[in-house]
Write a protein that holds these residues in place. Sequence first.
Motif, PDB file in Angstrom:
ATOM      1  N   ASP A  98       0.894  -1.123   0.037  1.00  0.00           N
ATOM      2  CA  ASP A  98      -0.145  -0.128  -0.006  1.00  0.00           C
ATOM      3  C   ASP A  98       1.003   1.373   0.005  1.00  0.00           C
ATOM      4  N   ASP A  99       2.136   1.082   0.464  1.00  0.00           N
ATOM      5  CA  ASP A  99       2.987   2.347   0.775  1.00  0.00           C
ATOM      6  C   ASP A  99       3.400   2.762  -0.621  1.00  0.00           C
ATOM      7  N   SER A 127       0.824   5.114  -2.197  1.00  0.00           N
ATOM      8  CA  SER A 127       0.712   6.405  -1.468  1.00  0.00           C
ATOM      9  C   SER A 127       2.077   7.135  -1.669  1.00  0.00           C
ATOM     10  N   TYR A 128       3.191   6.646  -1.985  1.00  0.00           N
ATOM     11  CA  TYR A 128       4.373   6.993  -2.034  1.00  0.00           C
ATOM     12  C   TYR A 128       4.719   8.421  -2.504  1.00  0.00           C
ATOM     13  N   ASP A 129       5.665   9.153  -1.680  1.00  0.00           N
ATOM     14  CA  ASP A 129       5.887  10.597  -1.958  1.00  0.00           C
ATOM     15  C   ASP A 129       6.661  10.830  -3.334  1.00  0.00           C
ATOM     16  N   ASP A 169     -11.198   4.069  -1.370  1.00  0.00           N
ATOM     17  CA  ASP A 169     -10.581   3.998   0.066  1.00  0.00           C
ATOM     18  C   ASP A 169      -9.099   4.213   0.120  1.00  0.00           C
ATOM     19  N   ASN A 170      -8.436   4.513  -1.043  1.00  0.00           N
ATOM     20  CA  ASN A 170      -7.164   4.883  -0.817  1.00  0.00           C
ATOM     21  C   ASN A 170      -6.632   6.088  -1.796  1.00  0.00           C
ATOM     22  N   ALA A 214      -7.306   8.976  -2.141  1.00  0.00           N
ATOM     23  CA  ALA A 214      -6.933  10.323  -1.519  1.00  0.00           C
ATOM     24  C   ALA A 214      -5.663  10.389  -0.928  1.00  0.00           C
ATOM     25  N   ASP A 215      -5.049   9.250  -0.740  1.00  0.00           N
ATOM     26  CA  ASP A 215      -3.629   9.295  -0.185  1.00  0.00           C
ATOM     27  C   ASP A 215      -2.599   9.389  -1.376  1.00  0.00           C
ATOM     28  N   VAL A 216      -2.950   9.193  -2.463  1.00  0.00           N
ATOM     29  CA  VAL A 216      -1.854   9.333  -3.759  1.00  0.00           C
ATOM     30  C   VAL A 216      -1.393  10.744  -3.670  1.00  0.00           C
ATOM     31  N   LYS A 217       0.124  10.801  -3.617  1.00  0.00           N
ATOM     32  CA  LYS A 217       0.650  11.906  -3.556  1.00  0.00           C
ATOM     33  C   LYS A 217       1.297  12.380  -5.038  1.00  0.00           C
ATOM     34  N   ASN A 253      -8.243  16.109  -6.262  1.00  0.00           N
ATOM     35  CA  ASN A 253      -7.331  16.556  -5.611  1.00  0.00           C
ATOM     36  C   ASN A 253      -6.021  17.004  -6.752  1.00  0.00           C
TER      37      ASN A 253
END
Length: 437
Positions: A292-293, A296-298, A314-315, A317-320, A343
């Motif tokens: 999962d990281d 959403s990795y920077d 569910d994930n 919004a975490d995408v950077k 976003n």
Amino acid sequence: MTKSASQPENLDLFANAKMQFDRALSWIDGIKVGIIDYLINPKRTLHVRFPVHMDDGSIRTFHGFRVLHNRVRGPGKGGIRYHPDVTEAEVTALSAFMTWKTAVVDIPFGGGKGGVVCNPKEMSRDELRRMTRRFVAELGDAIGPHTDIPAPDVYTNQQTMAWIYDTYDLMHPGKNNLAVVTGKPLDIGGSVGRDEATAQGSLFATQHLLKRGVIPGMESLDGVSVAVQGYGNAGATAARLFHEAGARIVAVSDSRGAICNDDGLDPTQVLAHKQESGSVVGLQGATKISNDDVLSYDCDILIPAALECQIRADNAADVKARLIVEAANGPVTGLADEILQDNGVVVLPDIVANSGGVVVSYFEWVQNLEYRQWSLEKVERLLQDKMYKAVDDTVDRWVALKERSDGNGSTATLRDAALVTAIERIASVVVQRDIWP
Ligand code: NAD
């Protein structure tokens, strides 16, 4: 439509394909309802059940299918998947993606896809050969060089394609049958450049998209950080080619786990480690993280290159990342698309981003019909032309759509733009052919 993560999301791939299609339709005027039905649903779905003699002397009955989604622009085209969980809905969605992909990249094919429910990891080579030969015999004239042309997909490869060609050729003696299937070994009509074509096409498409200024401040891949989900044909090759083009690969994953290094991973070393140990995990100098990281990795660019429905309500919004390049088919769900758009994350859609594979399959088909073998230089030059044109068509359409509203107050995405182009091209042929009796 809700974007709430608390609502259970429909992860059926065909439901998500329909959602994308409906969204694109809201930008198109004047298509009759009957034609809309014809454009979304498959033309034909063939189910076959057939027995195979297993190595231990037992007989097992397998279930296979081939979906011909649409062929108004040319013969059906699409892979055959061997997987224990493959379903008719999944294959139908993948066949629809093929119809839209071949239209947006403008090659004279329609869409198809096939599958056999089986677990190739637990079958011997002999069992796979007998199953493939019998499957092709059962399909009969449902496939053919001018009707529906298979290719490799998950857990099928050049060897599978060689068996398909050989079986079909036995059934149709005295003809040039090479073009019945693509992704063949080089010695029996395969094309140079086919193995790398999907990732090479993703690279060309991304470079051209950046040159068009779609991501402000990111005009090339120089120094850009990239995370890649999946380290198979599409993912590992993309990691290497993006690295060679100047990007820094900061995180990668496979089914067993993930690794990262902000100074940059060497994709060739990662692949060597995976080939030796079975996974990217454990590479010296890299830090282990969760699957999962990676999503959403920077980083600047995220390349999902594994499975469908990975970026969901569910994930998302975490995408950077600022840009997602869909090397996989259907990795972003319909609800996730909306969250990403809100976003400011741009998605280069699968039907453009991974179309390099089917483009070089088309080149293989042309070479087969002409008994020719092209050079790598020619294949790459023509692939680059096709990818640049598909990106230009998509970005031009996107710019035009952004100047108006769809009537529901939405603004267009690149996916909407690519789908609008694809649907209009297919609908135009339907009308010009006057296909109804
Ligand atoms: P592949 O089988 O070669 O590789 C798949 C990779 O994904 C493997 O490394 C596997 O370990 C990894 N993976 C599986 N589950 C994962 C998870 N949960 N998290 C992280 N990694 C995971 O398959 P491929 O040919 O590279 O195809 C990958 C995707 O690209 C599929 O969606 C396929 O339809 C699409 N695609 C491939 C091609 C092609 O020419 N190969 C063309 C167009 C689209």
